[in-house]
Design a protein around this motif. Sequence first.
Motif: not given
Length: 231
Positions: A24, A62-64, A97, A99, A150, A189-191
């Motif tokens: 990450h 963004h997801h985490e 987040t 971003r 994801k 991580v992404g949108p």
Amino acid sequence: MSVAAAFVRSGRKIVAIGRNYADHVMELNNAMPKEPFFFLKPTTSYVPSGGRVEIPRGIVAHHEVELGLVIGKGGRDIKQADAEQHIAGYALAVDMTARNLQDQVKKKGLPWSAAKGFDTFTPIGSYIPKSSILDPHNLNLSLKINGAVKQDGPTSDMIFRIPRLLEHISSIMTLEEGDLILTGTPSGVGPVAPGDHVECSLTDAEGKELSALDFTAVSREGGYEFVSQSK
């Protein structure tokens, strides 16, 4: 129900560890940390599984997905050897987040609080008693958006393990019963966009599901609106 098990209602802070999975760190082109570092999220950002994450206007969210640990016995200057006795249990969580807002404030050397602290930006699963998890560093975290995987990574990839995290955080601020520590996220991580359905899972080494978490992303009406600033 103990105070720790009711952490969403009674916890006083969310302590989120940044950059604790090497892949990450690399995917965001960040420097590898020499020691743990963290930021705080307000408990008002909690939203229970099955709820809705509200994305403010103009925000790229963004997801985490993360393993959270719930403090049972508070303490200051906790030694790594004593860390286990301060943990009551765990929870599956997502550290949402903003971003584009985070990128903008980082360039200016400003804090991340707004980028991490929006209402509903900490989706949280149910409390998992410590007795249900033999080894928190031998679990797997996964996240799907609209059925597509994801994120999918093992907690064994943590750069700094849980006893080290407790030692470091408590050397700076006292940990209290019901506090949640988010231990970092694997790569991928992404949108997340309004209309997306997000499903998360925490499994053990044998593939048994210990916790599930899901939410739907929606557009927030009113409130904050992100405006890009070139300077």
